[in-house]
Design a protein around this motif. Structure first.
Motif, PDB file in Angstrom:
ATOM      1  N   MET A  24       1.943   7.229  -0.186  1.00 33.57           N
ATOM      2  CA  MET A  24       1.279   6.644  -1.353  1.00 33.57           C
ATOM      3  C   MET A  24       2.285   5.925  -2.253  1.00 33.57           C
ATOM      4  SD  MET A  24      -1.985   7.013  -1.158  1.00 33.57           S
ATOM      5  CE  MET A  24      -2.742   6.928  -2.760  1.00 33.57           C
ATOM      6  N   SER A  25       3.499   6.454  -2.334  1.00 32.09           N
ATOM      7  CA  SER A  25       4.507   5.831  -3.199  1.00 32.09           C
ATOM      8  C   SER A  25       4.948   4.468  -2.661  1.00 32.09           C
ATOM      9  CB  SER A  25       5.704   6.749  -3.396  1.00 32.09           C
ATOM     10  OG  SER A  25       6.422   6.888  -2.191  1.00 32.09           O
ATOM     11  N   LEU A  26       4.725   4.228  -1.378  1.00 28.23           N
ATOM     12  CA  LEU A  26       5.072   2.938  -0.779  1.00 28.23           C
ATOM     13  C   LEU A  26       3.981   1.889  -0.964  1.00 28.23           C
ATOM     14  CD1 LEU A  26       6.622   4.200   2.573  1.00 28.23           C
ATOM     15  CD2 LEU A  26       7.845   3.366   0.544  1.00 28.23           C
ATOM     16  N   MET A  27       2.799   2.335  -1.355  1.00 29.83           N
ATOM     17  CA  MET A  27       1.697   1.395  -1.564  1.00 29.83           C
ATOM     18  C   MET A  27       1.953   0.635  -2.858  1.00 29.83           C
ATOM     19  SD  MET A  27      -1.554   3.538  -0.212  1.00 29.83           S
ATOM     20  CE  MET A  27      -2.574   2.088  -0.196  1.00 29.83           C
ATOM     21  N   ASN A  28       1.683  -0.663  -2.815  1.00 33.99           N
ATOM     22  CA  ASN A  28       2.010  -1.504  -3.948  1.00 33.99           C
ATOM     23  C   ASN A  28       0.861  -2.457  -4.251  1.00 33.99           C
ATOM     24  OD1 ASN A  28       3.158  -3.196  -5.817  1.00 33.99           O
ATOM     25  ND2 ASN A  28       5.017  -3.570  -4.652  1.00 33.99           N
ATOM     26  N   ASN A  29       0.396  -2.433  -5.496  1.00 31.15           N
ATOM     27  CA  ASN A  29      -0.617  -3.369  -5.974  1.00 31.15           C
ATOM     28  C   ASN A  29      -1.913  -3.253  -5.181  1.00 31.15           C
ATOM     29  OD1 ASN A  29      -1.365  -5.321  -7.886  1.00 31.15           O
ATOM     30  ND2 ASN A  29      -0.927  -7.001  -6.478  1.00 31.15           N
ATOM     31  N   VAL A  30      -2.468  -2.045  -5.143  1.00 32.94           N
ATOM     32  CA  VAL A  30      -3.714  -1.804  -4.414  1.00 32.94           C
ATOM     33  C   VAL A  30      -4.613  -0.878  -5.242  1.00 32.94           C
ATOM     34  CG1 VAL A  30      -2.747   0.114  -3.073  1.00 32.94           C
ATOM     35  CG2 VAL A  30      -4.710  -1.119  -2.191  1.00 32.94           C
ATOM     36  N   VAL A  31      -5.911  -1.148  -5.202  1.00 26.96           N
ATOM     37  CA  VAL A  31      -6.893  -0.334  -5.914  1.00 26.96           C
ATOM     38  C   VAL A  31      -7.926   0.159  -4.906  1.00 26.96           C
ATOM     39  CG1 VAL A  31      -8.332  -2.334  -6.531  1.00 26.96           C
ATOM     40  CG2 VAL A  31      -8.438  -0.275  -7.912  1.00 26.96           C
ATOM     41  N   LEU A  79       1.472  -5.473   3.213  1.00 22.85           N
ATOM     42  CA  LEU A  79       2.875  -5.421   2.807  1.00 22.85           C
ATOM     43  C   LEU A  79       3.769  -6.195   3.763  1.00 22.85           C
ATOM     44  CD1 LEU A  79       3.213  -1.678   1.719  1.00 22.85           C
ATOM     45  CD2 LEU A  79       2.965  -3.689   0.262  1.00 22.85           C
ATOM     46  N   THR A  80       3.446  -6.182   5.045  1.00 18.98           N
ATOM     47  CA  THR A  80       4.258  -6.884   6.040  1.00 18.98           C
ATOM     48  C   THR A  80       4.134  -8.400   5.936  1.00 18.98           C
ATOM     49  OG1 THR A  80       2.437  -6.630   7.610  1.00 18.98           O
ATOM     50  CG2 THR A  80       4.221  -4.990   7.700  1.00 18.98           C
ATOM     51  N   ASP A  81       3.134  -8.889   5.215  1.00 21.64           N
ATOM     52  CA  ASP A  81       2.922 -10.331   5.065  1.00 21.64           C
ATOM     53  C   ASP A  81       3.370 -10.865   3.706  1.00 21.64           C
ATOM     54  OD1 ASP A  81       1.817 -10.462   7.602  1.00 21.64           O
ATOM     55  OD2 ASP A  81      -0.222 -10.124   6.863  1.00 21.64           O
ATOM     56  N   ARG A  82       3.865  -9.988   2.854  1.00 24.57           N
ATOM     57  CA  ARG A  82       4.281 -10.411   1.523  1.00 24.57           C
ATOM     58  C   ARG A  82       5.702 -10.960   1.574  1.00 24.57           C
ATOM     59  NH1 ARG A  82       1.821  -5.565  -2.298  1.00 24.57           N
ATOM     60  NH2 ARG A  82      -0.317  -5.766  -1.494  1.00 24.57           N
ATOM     61  N   GLY A  83       5.851 -12.135   1.016  1.00 25.13           N
ATOM     62  CA  GLY A  83       7.167 -12.761   0.990  1.00 25.13           C
ATOM     63  C   GLY A  83       7.761 -12.756  -0.392  1.00 25.13           C
ATOM     64  N   TRP A  84       8.827 -13.515  -0.540  1.00 26.97           N
ATOM     65  CA  TRP A  84       9.526 -13.594  -1.815  1.00 26.97           C
ATOM     66  C   TRP A  84       8.641 -14.169  -2.914  1.00 26.97           C
ATOM     67  CZ3 TRP A  84       9.754 -18.312  -4.074  1.00 26.97           C
ATOM     68  CH2 TRP A  84       9.500 -19.412  -3.250  1.00 26.97           C
ATOM     69  N   ASP A  85       7.609 -14.934  -2.527  1.00 29.25           N
ATOM     70  CA  ASP A  85       6.748 -15.581  -3.508  1.00 29.25           C
ATOM     71  C   ASP A  85       5.518 -14.754  -3.878  1.00 29.25           C
ATOM     72  OD1 ASP A  85       5.642 -15.859  -1.000  1.00 29.25           O
ATOM     73  OD2 ASP A  85       4.927 -17.895  -1.340  1.00 29.25           O
ATOM     74  N   TYR A  86       5.437 -13.514  -3.401  1.00 26.52           N
ATOM     75  CA  TYR A  86       4.308 -12.646  -3.745  1.00 26.52           C
ATOM     76  C   TYR A  86       4.541 -12.070  -5.139  1.00 26.52           C
ATOM     77  CZ  TYR A  86       0.786  -9.005  -3.593  1.00 26.52           C
ATOM     78  OH  TYR A  86      -0.300  -8.214  -3.879  1.00 26.52           O
ATOM     79  N   ALA A  87       3.862 -12.631  -6.116  1.00 23.37           N
ATOM     80  CA  ALA A  87       3.987 -12.150  -7.495  1.00 23.37           C
ATOM     81  C   ALA A  87       2.762 -12.589  -8.278  1.00 23.37           C
ATOM     82  CB  ALA A  87       5.243 -12.713  -8.142  1.00 23.37           C
ATOM     83  N   GLY A  88       2.394 -11.806  -9.252  1.00 21.76           N
ATOM     84  CA  GLY A  88       1.289 -12.161 -10.131  1.00 21.76           C
ATOM     85  C   GLY A  88      -0.067 -12.158  -9.449  1.00 21.76           C
ATOM     86  N   MET A  89      -0.191 -11.451  -8.345  1.00 22.39           N
ATOM     87  CA  MET A  89      -1.442 -11.409  -7.597  1.00 22.39           C
ATOM     88  C   MET A  89      -2.337 -10.290  -8.111  1.00 22.39           C
ATOM     89  SD  MET A  89      -0.862 -13.845  -5.573  1.00 22.39           S
ATOM     90  CE  MET A  89      -1.366 -14.041  -3.908  1.00 22.39           C
TER      91      MET A  89
END
Length: 117
Positions: free
Chosen positions: A26-33, A56-66
C-alpha cells in the motif's frame, strides 16, 4: 440467487479487503483513490472492478499534477455472482487485489495466469 447486501456492508467488506493488503504494498501505491459504486457507467452487470489511470510502470518524468487513478469496485455485479456472504468476502478480496495489480502495471492475461482473474 444473488446475495442481498446493503451498500454500507459492502463498503465495509471493501475496507476489510484493503486492510489485508500488506502495508509495504500500500505504501508503494501513489495517487490512487478507491471507490464503491452499484454499477459501472452504462449499467453493465458483468464488471466487478475497474482500474482507471496510469499504471506506475507507465509513469514517466512528466507525470505530475494528474487527478488520482481510480479503482472502483462494483457492488451489484459482485453480489450477482455470489451465493453467500462469504462468497462476497472472497470475491471482493480477489477483485481488490486484481485492480491494485493493474495499478502496478500487471496486465489482464498475467493476472489470469496467476489465478487472480
Amino acid at each position: 440467487m444473488p446475495v442481498e447486501m446493503s451498500p454500507e456492508r459492502f463498503e465495509e467488506l471493501v475496507g476489510e479487503a484493503l486492510d489485508e493488503v500488506p502495508v509495504e504494498l500500500m505504501s508503494l501505491m501513489n495517487n490512487v483513490v478507491f471507490l464503491v459504486e452499484d454499477l459501472p457507467e452504462g449499467g453493465g452487470d458483468d464488471l466487478l472492478g475497474l482500474y482507471e489511470g496510469t499504471a506506475l510502470t507507465d509513469r514517466g518524468w512528466d507525470y505530475a499534477g494528474m487527478l488520482p487513478d481510480r479503482i472502483t469496485i462494483y457492488r451489484l455485479p459482485t453480489l450477482k455472482v455470489c451465493e453467500t456472504e462469504q462468497d462476497v468476502v472472497e470475491e471482493v478480496a480477489i477483485t481488490v487485489v486484481h485492480e491494485i495489480a493493474h495499478h502496478f502495471g500487471i496486465e489482464e492475461q498475467r493476472l489470469h495466469d496467476l489465478g487472480w482473474g
